[in-house]
Structure formats: structure tokens, C-alpha cells
Design an enzyme around this catalytic site. Structure first.
Site, short mmCIF file in Angstrom:
data_model
loop_
_atom_site.label_atom_id
_atom_site.label_comp_id
_atom_site.label_asym_id
_atom_site.label_seq_id
_atom_site.Cartn_x
_atom_site.Cartn_y
_atom_site.Cartn_z
N TYR A 192 9.52 -1.60 -2.89
CA TYR A 192 10.09 -2.76 -3.59
C TYR A 192 11.40 -2.46 -4.33
O TYR A 192 11.95 -3.35 -4.98
CB TYR A 192 9.05 -3.32 -4.57
CG TYR A 192 7.80 -3.80 -3.87
CD1 TYR A 192 7.87 -4.84 -2.96
CD2 TYR A 192 6.57 -3.21 -4.11
CE1 TYR A 192 6.74 -5.29 -2.29
CE2 TYR A 192 5.42 -3.65 -3.46
CZ TYR A 192 5.52 -4.68 -2.55
OH TYR A 192 4.39 -5.12 -1.89
N HIS A 203 11.17 -12.81 -0.39
CA HIS A 203 10.38 -11.58 -0.46
C HIS A 203 11.32 -10.39 -0.46
O HIS A 203 12.26 -10.34 0.34
CB HIS A 203 9.41 -11.48 0.73
CG HIS A 203 8.47 -12.62 0.79
ND1 HIS A 203 7.39 -12.71 -0.06
CD2 HIS A 203 8.48 -13.75 1.54
CE1 HIS A 203 6.77 -13.84 0.17
NE2 HIS A 203 7.40 -14.50 1.13
O1 CA2 Z 1 8.04 -8.28 -0.56
C1 CA2 Z 1 7.71 -9.09 -1.43
O2 CA2 Z 1 8.50 -9.55 -2.26
C2 CA2 Z 1 6.24 -9.48 -1.56
O3 CA2 Z 1 6.18 -10.86 -1.92
C3 CA2 Z 1 5.66 -8.62 -2.65
C4 CA2 Z 1 4.16 -8.78 -2.84
C5 CA2 Z 1 3.42 -8.65 -1.51
O4 CA2 Z 1 2.04 -8.96 -1.69
C6 CA2 Z 1 4.00 -9.57 -0.45
O5 CA2 Z 1 3.30 -9.34 0.76
C7 CA2 Z 1 5.47 -9.30 -0.25
C8 CA2 Z 1 3.61 -7.72 -3.79
C9 CA2 Z 1 4.29 -7.69 -5.12
C10 CA2 Z 1 3.83 -6.45 -5.82
O6 CA2 Z 1 4.85 -6.01 -6.65
C11 CA2 Z 1 4.83 -4.70 -7.05
C12 CA2 Z 1 5.94 -4.26 -7.69
C13 CA2 Z 1 6.01 -2.95 -8.09
C14 CA2 Z 1 4.94 -2.12 -7.89
C15 CA2 Z 1 3.82 -2.58 -7.25
C16 CA2 Z 1 3.75 -3.88 -6.84
#
Ligand code: CA2
Length: 155
Positions: A26, A104
Site C-alpha cells: 500500500y 484503490h
Molecule cells: O488497494 C486498495 O486500496 C484496497 O481498497 C485496500 C484494502 C483491500 O481490502 C482492497 O482489496 C484493496 C485494504 C486496506 C487495508 O489498508 C492497510 C493499510 C496499511 C496496512 C495494512 C492495511
């Protein structure tokens, strides 16, 4: 007082941890920094942008409904994990009938198969994925260029 069309930038669950965990997926930018950059970009385009993050589905539904009383003209939304599960958020967006762009950070189509389905994409004006924080910038620029009516400057 700030003027111009108002957009809401909505972030779903766990995005408050950006920059602290999983930077390989991310990126290293924090949510606070993404929000600050987005607000500045919006201002430079003559828009107002307000940001909200929640880990709770119901809070996001409430927020989307509140847009109707707040003169909001559209949403940029990263529903995060709710992308793949939430009929409730989809219904809320359909109910308020305001345009939205789905963002995303990661490319959801080259990850686990369950991430390829979104409950939002067929209702979104546009979908951006895999561009990291640049996706938010693109979404705001797209709103400015294609989705908002030009306003007459006040005298
Ligand atoms: O890629 C993206 O922006 C997502 O929306 C992020 C989601 C995921 O479930 C989608 O499939 C794609 C997850 C967000 C989790 O964010 C975190 C940030 C830092 C550390 C861990 C998780």
C-alpha cells in the site's frame, strides 16, 4: 470562507494504518498525508474537499446519507475491504444518487481472485486502481474536469 463545489473523500477500514504496515502493498504515505495533499489539490482547482475514514460499515453508511443535507456534489471513495462485501454501502451510494469515483491503491485485479469483484464499480463514474496515492489525485482531477458543473465566480 471556502467556496466551490464540495466533495467528500471517504476511506474504508484499515486505511488509517497506511504508512505503518505493509508498505510493499500500500506504499509508505500516511492517510493524513494523502488527505492533506488531496485537500490542497482540490483547493487549487477551486473545489472543497472533506475527508473521513472509518473502520465501521454503519458509520460509512451514515456519512454517505448525511451528504444529502450538506450540499455534497460527489464522493471519491476507497471502500477498502468493504469493496468486496458491502451491499449496504452500495445501497447507500445508490440512495443518495451522487456521482462517485472508486479508488484503490493496489491493483485489485492482480491480487487474490476475491478482490477482483467490487460491489461499487458498475455504479461508479470511474474506477482507479494500482496507481497508489496518485489514484486520489486522478479522481479529484476527473471530478473537476468531467463531473462538476462550472460555477460562476462570485463578485
Ligand atoms: O488497494 C486498495 O486500496 C484496497 O481498497 C485496500 C484494502 C483491500 O481490502 C482492497 O482489496 C484493496 C485494504 C486496506 C487495508 O489498508 C492497510 C493499510 C496499511 C496496512 C495494512 C492495511
Amino acid at each position: 470562507m471556502a467556496t466551490g463545489p464540495l466533495l467528500w473523500l471517504l476511506h474504508g477500514p484499515n486505511l488509517n494504518m497506511l504508512g505503518q504496515r505493509e508498505p510493499e502493498v500500500y506504499g509508505s504515505q500516511t492517510l493524513e498525508s494523502i488527505n492533506a495533499q488531496s485537500v490542497l489539490l482540490a483547493q487549487s482547482l477551486g473545489l472543497r474537499l472533506e475527508c473521513f475514514q472509518s473502520n465501521h460499515e454503519g458509520e460509512l453508511v451514515d456519512r454517505i446519507q448525511q451528504a444529502l443535507n450538506q450540499n455534497v456534489e460527489g464522493f471519491v471513495i476507497n471502500p477498502a475491504g468493504f469493496t468486496h462485501t458491502s451491499v449496504a454501502l452500495r445501497d447507500a451510494l445508490a440512495a443518495v444518487a451522487l456521482p462517485f469515483v472508486e479508488v484503490h491503491l493496489s491493483n485489485i485485479h492482480r491480487r487474490e481472485p476475491f478482490r477482483s469483484h467490487s460491489y461499487f464499480s458498475d455504479k461508479a463514474e470511474a474506477v482507479v486502481c494500482g496507481m497508489g496515492p496518485l489514484g486520489y489525485e486522478s479522481a479529484i482531477r476527473f471530478f473537476h474536469k468531467h463531473l462538476l458543473k462550472p460555477t460562476t465566480p462570485s463578485r
